[in-house]
Design a protein around this motif. Structure first.
Motif, short mmCIF file in Angstrom:
data_model
loop_
_atom_site.label_atom_id
_atom_site.label_comp_id
_atom_site.label_asym_id
_atom_site.label_seq_id
_atom_site.Cartn_x
_atom_site.Cartn_y
_atom_site.Cartn_z
N PRO A 114 29.93 0.27 -58.11
CA PRO A 114 29.53 -0.39 -56.86
C PRO A 114 30.67 -0.29 -55.85
CG PRO A 114 30.15 -2.02 -58.51
CD PRO A 114 30.14 -0.69 -59.21
N ASP A 115 30.32 -0.32 -54.58
CA ASP A 115 31.35 -0.30 -53.53
C ASP A 115 32.00 -1.66 -53.38
OD1 ASP A 115 30.94 2.51 -52.22
OD2 ASP A 115 28.94 1.69 -52.47
N SER A 116 31.22 -2.71 -53.64
CA SER A 116 31.79 -4.05 -53.55
C SER A 116 31.07 -4.98 -54.51
CB SER A 116 31.70 -4.60 -52.12
OG SER A 116 30.35 -4.68 -51.69
N VAL A 117 31.79 -5.99 -54.98
CA VAL A 117 31.23 -7.01 -55.87
C VAL A 117 31.62 -8.36 -55.32
CG1 VAL A 117 31.29 -8.01 -58.18
CG2 VAL A 117 31.34 -5.53 -57.91
N HIS A 118 30.63 -9.26 -55.19
CA HIS A 118 30.86 -10.54 -54.55
C HIS A 118 30.43 -11.67 -55.49
CE1 HIS A 118 31.67 -8.34 -50.86
NE2 HIS A 118 30.64 -7.59 -51.21
N ALA A 164 27.15 -14.52 -50.86
CA ALA A 164 27.56 -13.17 -51.23
C ALA A 164 27.03 -12.14 -50.23
CB ALA A 164 27.09 -12.84 -52.64
N VAL A 165 25.81 -12.36 -49.74
CA VAL A 165 25.24 -11.45 -48.73
C VAL A 165 26.07 -11.50 -47.45
CG1 VAL A 165 23.27 -11.11 -47.18
CG2 VAL A 165 22.89 -11.49 -49.63
N ARG A 166 26.46 -12.69 -47.04
CA ARG A 166 27.27 -12.81 -45.81
C ARG A 166 28.64 -12.17 -45.98
NH1 ARG A 166 25.27 -18.35 -46.35
NH2 ARG A 166 23.37 -18.58 -45.09
N ALA A 167 29.12 -12.11 -47.19
CA ALA A 167 30.42 -11.48 -47.45
C ALA A 167 30.33 -9.96 -47.51
CB ALA A 167 31.01 -12.01 -48.75
N SER A 168 29.11 -9.43 -47.46
CA SER A 168 28.91 -7.98 -47.55
C SER A 168 27.93 -7.51 -46.49
CB SER A 168 28.40 -7.60 -48.95
OG SER A 168 27.25 -8.36 -49.28
N ALA A 169 28.24 -7.82 -45.26
CA ALA A 169 27.32 -7.55 -44.16
C ALA A 169 27.05 -6.07 -43.94
CB ALA A 169 27.86 -8.17 -42.87
N GLY A 170 27.93 -5.19 -44.42
CA GLY A 170 27.74 -3.76 -44.20
C GLY A 170 27.02 -3.04 -45.32
N ALA A 171 26.49 -3.75 -46.30
CA ALA A 171 25.86 -3.11 -47.45
C ALA A 171 24.53 -2.46 -47.07
CB ALA A 171 25.65 -4.12 -48.56
N ASP A 172 24.21 -1.37 -47.75
CA ASP A 172 22.90 -0.71 -47.60
C ASP A 172 21.94 -1.13 -48.71
OD1 ASP A 172 23.60 1.12 -45.35
OD2 ASP A 172 25.02 1.92 -46.82
N ILE A 173 22.49 -1.38 -49.89
CA ILE A 173 21.69 -1.79 -51.05
C ILE A 173 22.35 -3.02 -51.68
CG2 ILE A 173 20.85 -1.17 -53.35
CD1 ILE A 173 19.48 0.46 -51.23
N TYR A 174 21.54 -4.03 -51.98
CA TYR A 174 22.04 -5.18 -52.72
C TYR A 174 21.53 -5.09 -54.16
CZ TYR A 174 23.57 -7.50 -48.44
OH TYR A 174 24.22 -7.83 -47.28
N VAL A 175 22.44 -5.18 -55.11
CA VAL A 175 22.09 -5.26 -56.52
C VAL A 175 22.31 -6.69 -56.96
CG1 VAL A 175 22.65 -4.48 -58.85
CG2 VAL A 175 22.70 -2.85 -56.96
N THR A 176 21.24 -7.34 -57.38
CA THR A 176 21.33 -8.73 -57.83
C THR A 176 21.44 -8.75 -59.35
OG1 THR A 176 18.92 -8.97 -57.93
CG2 THR A 176 20.00 -9.58 -55.87
N VAL A 177 22.36 -9.53 -59.86
CA VAL A 177 22.55 -9.70 -61.30
C VAL A 177 22.73 -11.17 -61.60
CG1 VAL A 177 23.63 -7.41 -61.54
CG2 VAL A 177 25.07 -9.44 -61.20
N ASP A 178 22.64 -11.52 -62.88
CA ASP A 178 22.97 -12.87 -63.32
C ASP A 178 24.41 -12.88 -63.81
OD1 ASP A 178 20.49 -13.85 -62.70
OD2 ASP A 178 19.69 -13.62 -64.74
N SER A 179 24.95 -14.06 -64.01
CA SER A 179 26.35 -14.16 -64.41
C SER A 179 26.58 -13.76 -65.86
CB SER A 179 26.86 -15.59 -64.18
OG SER A 179 25.99 -16.54 -64.78
N ASP A 180 25.50 -13.56 -66.64
CA ASP A 180 25.66 -13.08 -68.01
C ASP A 180 25.13 -11.66 -68.18
OD1 ASP A 180 22.98 -13.57 -67.75
OD2 ASP A 180 22.80 -14.92 -69.45
#
Length: 490
Positions: A114-118, A164-180
């Motif tokens: 990933p380019d970024s992880v929030h 997390a979305v606000r911290a990555s305003a330039g993203a093209d794709i959001y990958v949602t995961v759980d903490s586990d």
């Protein structure tokens, strides 16, 4: 480079043939049961019509889920996908630190990082994860992954995702995961591939259990959940109409989430804020813009409930959320779309099967003195075993096929639970859908990583050695060997 926990979905014409054979056996059993029962001509003909409709729907679903294909775009499309900014959103609340670190380490082992992880800690009461945060910040920087880690007052999973979305305003794709969530090494690369088609708005991954062999409950849940993904959701995916993505791994075009963020954060039902069913709401937003699919080659591992009380809270939350979401689908999905009718048929079959079950096992014996023949009990078992053949098609790096076959043989128990306990819980969840609170992890993590299990090291793409993490022994399906040390790179 060592090999982390991985899996793949194997397709086989033999599995398809076996499924059709078992379904044909179920048709025969139902026909035999109707003929053998001492019902009047009117009741018998009505039952025959019910079974006929049921098996037509089953046959359609069987054909459709075998039509699902892994998306493989052209080289040019792959280059365009590589240029996208992919941001991973990780909401955390009272998670076991071992599972959290396991998931973060899996990001470093990705073939397409990933380019970024929030990471957003939603006011956890069980700790502040300082050790994990410090390690992750250093490891992500070394791997070239932009990252943020913030803590907010407890506001719910959706608000953590929004931060997390606000911290990555330039993203093209959001990958949602759980903490586990622990991603297979190629999960991000594979889940991006369907986005080569402009109409695709969201992609669901395949969710497998990390702790599937802990006890009977986790085995049954893994069997039931995996089979559902590879039958019901695969059939919907073949038509571009997946109704619910799974929390452990899903991907969305950024606009799907950004444009609907206010609605997502402020959903209410009967005047109460809705705290659950977030994945199904995001999937609904995606459906209203285009197609939603599943990518069978994008695999994630997650921790399943290990206690009946934990499972019950999770399942009731799902059923309450499903009820609310059904109302929104009826209201907002276009009647001309396949998703609308697939959703309607699903509820029709639930109502029909419950009615028939009540009629055969309550009304007929009490009112008319007719007990259904044993053949009727064989029908759902044969159907369940046929669908669960898909479970055997999942090849895992930590498990031999004979172990999966043992779990497959437990399908009669899963069918019995589905027709009794889960059915009662479904209707109870529907009746209590106004209880919109989350309901789990209020007192800390409910599942913890087994620290005594054998370990395997994740190594990043630049061969920088990372700390070892607890996992089960690896089984390599290519060499048919059980490994006590990681495999070398190939």
């Amino acid at each position: 480079m060592t090999r982390p926990l991985s899996a793949r979905v194997h397709r086989s014409g033999m599995v398809f043939s076996a499924a059709l054979t078992l379904i044909a056996g179920a048709v025969w059993a139902a026909h035999h049961a109707v003929q053998a029962a001492h019902y009047g001509s009117h009741t018998g003909s009505r039952l025959a019509a019910v079974w006929g409709v049921t098996f037509l729907l089953l046959a359609l679903q069987t054909v459709l889920y075998h039509c699902e294909r892994t998306r493989r775009p052209s080289a040019r499309a792959r280059r365009q996908l590589d240029a996208l900014h992919v941001a991973v959103l990780v909401p955390v609340y009272n998670e076991d630190p071992g599972y959290l670190r396991l998931g973060l380490e899996s990001f470093l082992a990705q073939t397409r990082r990933p380019d970024s992880v929030h990471v957003v800690d939603d006011g956890s009461t069980s700790g502040d994860y300082a050790d994990v945060r410090d390690w992750w910040t250093t490891a992500a920087a070394a791997a070239g992954i932009d990252t943020t880690w913030e803590r907010q007052s407890n506001s719910g999973k959706r608000h953590a995702q929004a931060a997390a979305v606000r911290a990555s305003a330039g993203a093209d794709i959001y990958v949602t995961v759980d903490s586990d969530s622990c991603l297979a090494p190629n999960a991000i690369e594979e889940i991006l591939l369907p986005f080569a088609k402009a109409r695709i708005q969201s992609v669901a991954g395949i969710v497998l259990a990390t702790n599937h062999r802990t006890n009977l409950l986790t085995r049954l849940t893994d069997l039931w959940f995996t089979t559902g993904q590879l039958t019901d959701r695969s059939a919907l995916s073949a038509m571009g109409s997946v109704l619910v993505n799974s929390g452990p791994l899903a991907a969305y075009r950024a606009a799907v989430i950004r444009d609907n963020l206010d609605s997502y954060l402020n959903e209410t039902f009967m005047g109460r804020p809705v705290m659950f069913s977030d994945d199904s709401l995001l999937t609904l937003y995606a459906l209203l813009r285009g197609k939603t699919v599943q990518q069978p080659s994008a695999v994630v591992f997650t921790a399943l409930p290990e206690k009946a009380s934990h499972f019950a809270r999770m399942y009731l939350r799902w059923m309450r959320g499903s009820t609310i979401r059904s109302l929104w689908r009826l209201k907002y999905l276009p009647v001309t779309g396949y998703a609308y009718w697939a959703h309607l048929i699903r509820w029709f079959t639930v109502a029909l099967s419950t009615t028939v079950l009540g009629w055969l096992f309550l009304i007929e014996p009490i009112r008319y003195g007719d007990r259904p023949p044993a053949s009727f009990l064989l029908v759902p078992v044969l159907i369940g075993q046929a669908q669960a053949l898909r479970y055997l098609g999942v090849i895992r790096s930590d498990e031999r096929i004979r172990s999966r076959a043992v779990t497959w043989l437990l399908m009669p128990l899963a069918v019995l639970a589905s027709w009794t306990v889960l059915r009662a819980m479904r209707w109870y969840g529907m009746a209590t859908c106004a209880r919109t609170g989350w309901g789990t992890r209020q007192n800390g993590a409910e599942v913890t990583l087994d620290q005594s299990a054998p370990t395997v090291a994740f190594v990043d793409q630049d061969t920088v050695q990372l700390p070892r993490i607890p996992l089960k022994k690896l089984y390599d399906p290519d060499t048919e060997q059980t490994l006590t040390t990681p495999l070398p790179a190939r």
